[in-house]
Motif scaffolding. Structure first.
Motif, short mmCIF file in Angstrom:
data_model
loop_
_atom_site.label_atom_id
_atom_site.label_comp_id
_atom_site.label_asym_id
_atom_site.label_seq_id
_atom_site.Cartn_x
_atom_site.Cartn_y
_atom_site.Cartn_z
N ILE A 3 -6.47 12.31 1.78
CA ILE A 3 -7.17 11.48 0.67
C ILE A 3 -8.12 10.42 1.11
O ILE A 3 -8.58 9.79 0.45
CB ILE A 3 -5.95 10.88 -0.27
CG1 ILE A 3 -5.28 9.56 0.30
CG2 ILE A 3 -4.97 11.73 -0.92
CD1 ILE A 3 -4.66 8.68 -0.47
N ALA A 55 -11.22 4.71 -6.37
CA ALA A 55 -10.29 5.92 -6.19
C ALA A 55 -11.02 7.14 -6.89
O ALA A 55 -11.72 7.00 -7.93
CB ALA A 55 -8.96 5.73 -7.02
N ARG A 57 -10.25 10.26 -9.06
CA ARG A 57 -9.16 11.01 -9.71
C ARG A 57 -9.29 12.04 -10.61
O ARG A 57 -10.55 12.05 -11.16
CB ARG A 57 -8.62 9.73 -10.66
CG ARG A 57 -8.00 8.67 -10.12
CD ARG A 57 -7.71 7.50 -11.01
NE ARG A 57 -7.27 6.37 -10.53
CZ ARG A 57 -7.33 5.15 -11.11
NH1 ARG A 57 -7.88 5.09 -12.13
NH2 ARG A 57 -6.84 4.07 -10.37
N LEU A 67 -4.60 11.72 -7.91
CA LEU A 67 -5.48 10.93 -7.13
C LEU A 67 -5.76 11.80 -5.93
O LEU A 67 -5.08 12.30 -4.87
CB LEU A 67 -4.56 9.73 -6.50
CG LEU A 67 -5.55 8.85 -5.43
CD1 LEU A 67 -6.52 8.24 -6.11
CD2 LEU A 67 -4.66 8.00 -4.93
N ALA A 69 -8.65 11.26 -3.67
CA ALA A 69 -9.25 10.84 -2.65
C ALA A 69 -9.30 9.27 -2.75
O ALA A 69 -9.70 8.69 -4.07
CB ALA A 69 -10.64 11.38 -2.39
N LEU A 70 -9.63 8.67 -1.66
CA LEU A 70 -9.81 7.16 -1.76
C LEU A 70 -11.17 6.84 -0.94
O LEU A 70 -11.30 7.54 0.32
CB LEU A 70 -8.93 6.43 -0.77
CG LEU A 70 -7.43 6.24 -1.79
CD1 LEU A 70 -6.72 5.72 -0.81
CD2 LEU A 70 -7.79 5.53 -2.94
N HIS A 136 -3.65 18.94 2.76
CA HIS A 136 -2.92 18.05 1.79
C HIS A 136 -2.22 19.11 0.84
O HIS A 136 -0.92 18.87 0.26
CB HIS A 136 -3.96 17.37 0.66
CG HIS A 136 -3.22 16.62 -0.17
ND1 HIS A 136 -2.32 15.61 0.18
CD2 HIS A 136 -3.62 16.59 -1.49
CE1 HIS A 136 -2.02 14.96 -1.08
NE2 HIS A 136 -2.71 15.48 -2.14
N LEU A 152 1.51 9.73 3.44
CA LEU A 152 0.57 8.91 2.92
C LEU A 152 0.27 7.53 3.48
O LEU A 152 -0.68 7.13 3.61
CB LEU A 152 0.50 8.93 1.10
CG LEU A 152 -0.11 8.03 0.24
CD1 LEU A 152 -1.74 8.75 0.68
CD2 LEU A 152 0.56 8.18 -1.13
N GLU A 173 -0.04 5.47 -9.10
CA GLU A 173 -1.12 6.00 -8.12
C GLU A 173 -0.48 6.55 -6.98
O GLU A 173 -0.93 7.67 -6.33
CB GLU A 173 -1.98 4.89 -7.83
CG GLU A 173 -2.88 4.37 -9.08
CD GLU A 173 -4.02 5.22 -9.41
OE1 GLU A 173 -4.02 6.31 -8.84
OE2 GLU A 173 -4.70 4.78 -10.15
N LEU A 174 0.25 5.92 -6.38
CA LEU A 174 1.02 6.69 -5.01
C LEU A 174 1.60 8.14 -5.37
O LEU A 174 1.51 8.93 -4.99
CB LEU A 174 1.94 5.74 -4.35
CG LEU A 174 1.64 4.28 -3.99
CD1 LEU A 174 2.66 3.47 -3.55
CD2 LEU A 174 0.59 4.38 -2.69
N ALA A 177 -0.86 10.62 -5.95
CA ALA A 177 -1.51 10.98 -4.48
C ALA A 177 -0.61 12.19 -4.09
O ALA A 177 -1.15 12.91 -3.08
CB ALA A 177 -1.67 9.86 -3.65
#
Length: 219
Positions: A3, A55, A57, A67, A69-70, A136, A152, A173-174, A177
């Motif tokens: 991510i 983020a 989403r 989620l 990617a960051l 992933h 993560l 959010e975690l 992901a």
């Protein structure tokens, strides 16, 4: 976990090319929670992020959000829609106050035509992203929630200029992901706290024993 980009696009460009790309864009400021890109919409610009984090989403047909990617300093977002003319496959929302250069589609295509190294860097970035997505996907399909969460957190706790504030993400959010429920993430965080691996304060997660976390992640 896939991510967080291993190599931001802008960092892979020669300094002159990087300056040329930013020069054809318009600098903009976004506040936290601002929507930079909307899933399903076709835009005629890309964003080159110079400061802050966002983020990425995606909303699935069953109503769940993931989620993907960051994105942070050095990342470019929205390039796929500009390259193929299709709608965005995800929504990009600022997690923190964010600075970016908005580059129109025409300017971006002209930039790629005039800077061959940039095209190579773009292809390399896409290849790295695809590899990360593959890894992933394998993790989501084969690993238990505790191990996925540990991987993560290890990824997000890396040292260096790409260190991300995403460990302040809410549990929802975690969970998004790693393809888990918020309740299961809360249980895993509680177990890690009890073992002295991390401490939490509100949304902030601080890794205390990174070696132990990596062992749980089996990295």
């Amino acid at each position: 976990m896939g991510i967080l980009a291993r190599e931001p696009l802008l960092s892979g460009l020669p300094p002159a090319d990087r300056a040329a790309l930013l020069a054809v864009g318009t600098r903009r400021h976004f506040d936290a929670a601002d929507r930079l890109i909307q899933q399903g919409v076709t835009d005629d610009f890309v964003l080159a992020i110079s400061g802050g984090w966002a983020a990425v989403r995606a909303d699935a047909a069953n109503g769940r959000a993931f989620l993907l990617a960051l994105c942070g300093p050095g990342d470019v977002v929205g390039e796929l829609s500009v390259l193929d003319g299709g709608p965005h496959n995800a929504t990009v929302i600022a997690l923190t106050p964010l600075e970016a250069h908005v580059v129109s589609s025409a300017c971006f295509h002209r930039f790629l035509a005039n800077h061959s190294a940039a095209g190579v860097a773009l292809l390399r970035g896409m290849a790295l992203r695809l590899r990360a997505i593959d890894a992933h996907s394998r993790d989501l399909a084969t690993l238990p929630v505790a191990q996925r969460l540990a991987r993560l957190l290890v990824t997000l706790d890396q040292d260096g200029p790409r260190r991300t504030p995403a460990v302040r993400l809410p549990q929802q959010e975690l969970a998004a992901a790693i393809g888990a429920t918020r309740e299961s993430v809360a249980k895993c965080l509680a177990a890690l706290r009890s073992r002295g691996v991390l401490v939490t304060a509100g949304r902030q997660i601080t890794v205390v024993d990174r070696a132990a976390l990596a062992a749980i992640a089996e990295l």
